[in-house]
Design a protein around this motif. Structure first.
Motif, PDB file in Angstrom:
ATOM      1  N   VAL A 145       0.423  -1.703   0.185  1.00 48.36           N
ATOM      2  CA  VAL A 145      -0.472  -0.149   0.183  1.00 48.36           C
ATOM      3  C   VAL A 145       1.277   1.436   0.004  1.00 48.36           C
ATOM      4  N   THR A 146       2.243   1.411   0.588  1.00 46.10           N
ATOM      5  CA  THR A 146       2.764   2.586   0.948  1.00 46.10           C
ATOM      6  C   THR A 146       3.296   3.038  -0.596  1.00 46.10           C
ATOM      7  N   ASP A 147       4.106   1.833  -1.128  1.00 48.29           N
ATOM      8  CA  ASP A 147       4.588   1.906  -2.520  1.00 48.29           C
ATOM      9  C   ASP A 147       3.505   2.118  -2.979  1.00 48.29           C
ATOM     10  N   TYR A 148       2.560   1.816  -3.341  1.00 47.49           N
ATOM     11  CA  TYR A 148       1.673   1.901  -4.012  1.00 47.49           C
ATOM     12  C   TYR A 148       0.454   3.621  -4.043  1.00 47.49           C
ATOM     13  N   THR A 149       0.461   4.446  -3.068  1.00 50.57           N
ATOM     14  CA  THR A 149       0.858   5.357  -2.536  1.00 50.57           C
ATOM     15  C   THR A 149       1.307   6.666  -3.647  1.00 50.57           C
ATOM     16  N   SER A 150       2.721   5.580  -3.348  1.00 53.82           N
ATOM     17  CA  SER A 150       3.382   6.475  -3.974  1.00 53.82           C
ATOM     18  C   SER A 150       3.522   7.362  -5.668  1.00 53.82           C
ATOM     19  N   VAL A 151       3.256   5.280  -5.673  1.00 52.49           N
ATOM     20  CA  VAL A 151       3.447   5.800  -7.362  1.00 52.49           C
ATOM     21  C   VAL A 151       1.758   6.304  -7.091  1.00 52.49           C
ATOM     22  N   ILE A 152       1.198   6.708  -7.078  1.00 58.45           N
ATOM     23  CA  ILE A 152      -0.314   7.422  -7.028  1.00 58.45           C
ATOM     24  C   ILE A 152      -0.013   8.781  -7.162  1.00 58.45           C
ATOM     25  N   ASN A 153       1.345   9.171  -5.984  1.00 60.96           N
ATOM     26  CA  ASN A 153       1.529  10.597  -5.424  1.00 60.96           C
ATOM     27  C   ASN A 153       2.165  11.260  -6.951  1.00 60.96           C
ATOM     28  N   LEU A 154       2.668  10.371  -7.666  1.00 61.81           N
ATOM     29  CA  LEU A 154       3.840  10.220  -8.585  1.00 61.81           C
ATOM     30  C   LEU A 154       3.987  10.573  -9.968  1.00 61.81           C
ATOM     31  N   ASN A 162      -6.333   0.393  -8.765  1.00 59.66           N
ATOM     32  CA  ASN A 162      -6.789  -1.180  -8.633  1.00 59.66           C
ATOM     33  C   ASN A 162      -5.977  -2.373  -8.006  1.00 59.66           C
ATOM     34  N   ALA A 163      -4.432  -1.746  -7.646  1.00 60.17           N
ATOM     35  CA  ALA A 163      -3.263  -2.772  -7.024  1.00 60.17           C
ATOM     36  C   ALA A 163      -3.623  -1.929  -5.850  1.00 60.17           C
ATOM     37  N   ARG A 164      -3.850  -0.989  -5.214  1.00 60.79           N
ATOM     38  CA  ARG A 164      -3.781  -0.245  -3.957  1.00 60.79           C
ATOM     39  C   ARG A 164      -4.909  -1.021  -3.329  1.00 60.79           C
ATOM     40  N   GLY A 165      -5.597  -1.032  -4.767  1.00 61.95           N
ATOM     41  CA  GLY A 165      -7.515  -1.845  -3.421  1.00 61.95           C
ATOM     42  C   GLY A 165      -7.066  -3.298  -2.886  1.00 61.95           C
ATOM     43  N   ALA A 166      -6.797  -3.525  -4.319  1.00 63.22           N
ATOM     44  CA  ALA A 166      -6.310  -5.368  -3.478  1.00 63.22           C
ATOM     45  C   ALA A 166      -5.876  -5.485  -1.862  1.00 63.22           C
ATOM     46  N   ALA A 167      -5.119  -4.275  -2.270  1.00 61.86           N
ATOM     47  CA  ALA A 167      -3.503  -4.788  -1.386  1.00 61.86           C
ATOM     48  C   ALA A 167      -4.489  -4.566   0.154  1.00 61.86           C
ATOM     49  N   TYR A 168      -5.872  -3.270  -0.138  1.00 57.03           N
ATOM     50  CA  TYR A 168      -6.869  -3.116   1.162  1.00 57.03           C
ATOM     51  C   TYR A 168      -7.363  -4.312   1.321  1.00 57.03           C
ATOM     52  N   LEU A 169      -8.157  -4.867   0.717  1.00 56.90           N
ATOM     53  CA  LEU A 169      -8.921  -5.873   0.721  1.00 56.90           C
ATOM     54  C   LEU A 169      -8.978  -6.479   1.888  1.00 56.90           C
ATOM     55  N   ARG A 170      -7.313  -6.687   1.392  1.00 53.84           N
ATOM     56  CA  ARG A 170      -6.088  -8.615   2.369  1.00 53.84           C
ATOM     57  C   ARG A 170      -5.902  -7.288   3.703  1.00 53.84           C
ATOM     58  N   LEU A 171      -5.527  -6.409   3.896  1.00 51.79           N
ATOM     59  CA  LEU A 171      -5.546  -6.077   5.384  1.00 51.79           C
ATOM     60  C   LEU A 171      -6.658  -5.564   5.844  1.00 51.79           C
ATOM     61  N   GLY A 172      -8.054  -6.263   4.950  1.00 52.85           N
ATOM     62  CA  GLY A 172      -9.291  -5.885   5.861  1.00 52.85           C
ATOM     63  C   GLY A 172      -9.406  -4.795   5.965  1.00 52.85           C
ATOM     64  N   LYS A 173      -8.874  -4.087   4.502  1.00 53.65           N
ATOM     65  CA  LYS A 173      -9.644  -2.388   5.046  1.00 53.65           C
ATOM     66  C   LYS A 173     -10.963  -2.196   3.828  1.00 53.65           C
ATOM     67  N   ASN A 174     -11.633  -2.500   3.880  1.00 54.45           N
ATOM     68  CA  ASN A 174     -12.838  -3.120   2.632  1.00 54.45           C
ATOM     69  C   ASN A 174     -13.406  -1.305   2.189  1.00 54.45           C
ATOM     70  N   GLU A 175     -13.473  -0.071   3.031  1.00 52.26           N
ATOM     71  CA  GLU A 175     -13.755   0.907   2.440  1.00 52.26           C
ATOM     72  C   GLU A 175     -12.790   1.478   1.686  1.00 52.26           C
ATOM     73  N   LEU A 176     -11.407   1.705   2.010  1.00 54.93           N
ATOM     74  CA  LEU A 176     -10.606   2.477   1.291  1.00 54.93           C
ATOM     75  C   LEU A 176     -10.403   1.219   0.175  1.00 54.93           C
ATOM     76  N   ALA A 177     -10.648  -0.292  -0.077  1.00 57.63           N
ATOM     77  CA  ALA A 177     -10.623  -0.740  -0.837  1.00 57.63           C
ATOM     78  C   ALA A 177     -11.843  -0.487  -2.393  1.00 57.63           C
ATOM     79  N   GLU A 178     -12.885  -0.607  -1.484  1.00 58.17           N
ATOM     80  CA  GLU A 178     -14.168   0.377  -2.356  1.00 58.17           C
ATOM     81  C   GLU A 178     -13.167   2.261  -3.033  1.00 58.17           C
ATOM     82  N   GLN A 179     -13.230   2.374  -2.310  1.00 55.08           N
ATOM     83  CA  GLN A 179     -13.081   3.657  -2.753  1.00 55.08           C
ATOM     84  C   GLN A 179     -11.628   4.039  -3.846  1.00 55.08           C
ATOM     85  N   ASP A 180     -11.122   3.063  -3.544  1.00 58.69           N
ATOM     86  CA  ASP A 180     -10.183   3.448  -4.688  1.00 58.69           C
ATOM     87  C   ASP A 180     -10.638   2.478  -6.145  1.00 58.69           C
ATOM     88  N   PHE A 181     -11.129   1.364  -5.962  1.00 64.43           N
ATOM     89  CA  PHE A 181     -12.110   0.904  -7.049  1.00 64.43           C
ATOM     90  C   PHE A 181     -12.819   1.364  -7.580  1.00 64.43           C
TER      91      PHE A 181
END
Length: 200
Positions: A145-154, A162-181
């Protein structure tokens, strides 16, 4: 008569030279074939570019990219290692090499290589994207998530969200995942981070 003969001879020599193709021309031709989805013709062109100029590192790197996308990881690895042996400061070659290592399952070594790439070029989003993918495969989702966020900032792109959303899902952060999707569906951002090349 003698002057005419020399002129004709000189013109013929110039015409013959004009028909010769350089390593760089074959490299450009290969890039065109690759972008058009013709990897077989691209490889032929890159092989010719290398044959004409064995020091054309771009041709090796481009050929390595074709091998990578075809799943020929050993051939890709050989090409990227050759580039790095000749130019150990080529961050893009480290990124490509790290991706090959990850595809072969050598995740720890891939992380070392990608860390070297980030040290050389800390503002290159493709490097963070590759490293995030390795973290994801290792189950290190918070680091992904940290690296995907770096990419999004750049340079934001739908595939990164979508990739960061998938990582959020694995962390159980469904709301953040949905926002990314949902953000990934936004037509105003590019669909992909990088269309085809592994090396600029």
């Amino acid at each position: 008569m003698k002057k005419t003969f020399l002129f004709v001879l000189g013109a013929a020599a110039l015409a013959a030279c004009a028909g010769l193709q350089t390593s760089s021309e074959y490299l450009l031709r290969g890039d065109g074939y690759f972008k058009d989805g013709n990897p077989v013709r691209a490889l032929e062109a890159y092989n010719r570019a290398v044959a004409l100029n064995p020091d054309n590192l771009e041709a090796y790197a481009s050929r390595g990219a074709v091998h990578f996308f075809q799943g020929n990881y050993d051939l890709a690895e050989a090409d990227f290692k050759f580039v790095l042996d000749k130019n150990p400061y080529q961050a893009d070659a480290y990124t490509a090499y790290g991706s090959v290592l990850a595809a072969k399952g050598n995740f720890d070594e891939a992380l070392e290589v990608l860390n070297s790439a980030i040290a050389l070029k800390p503002g290159k989003p493709e490097i963070f994207f590759s490293r995030a993918g390795v973290y994801f495969m290792l189950g290190r989702y918070a680091e992904a998530v940290t690296d995907y966020t770096s990419v999004i900032n750049l340079r934001p792109a739908a595939d990164v969200y979508n990739a960061r959303g998938a990582a959020y899902l694995r962390l159980g952060k469904n709301e953040l995942a949905e926002q990314d999707f949902n953000t990934a569906q936004n037509a105003k951002i590019p669909a992909t981070l990088n269309v085809y090349s592994m090396i600029d």
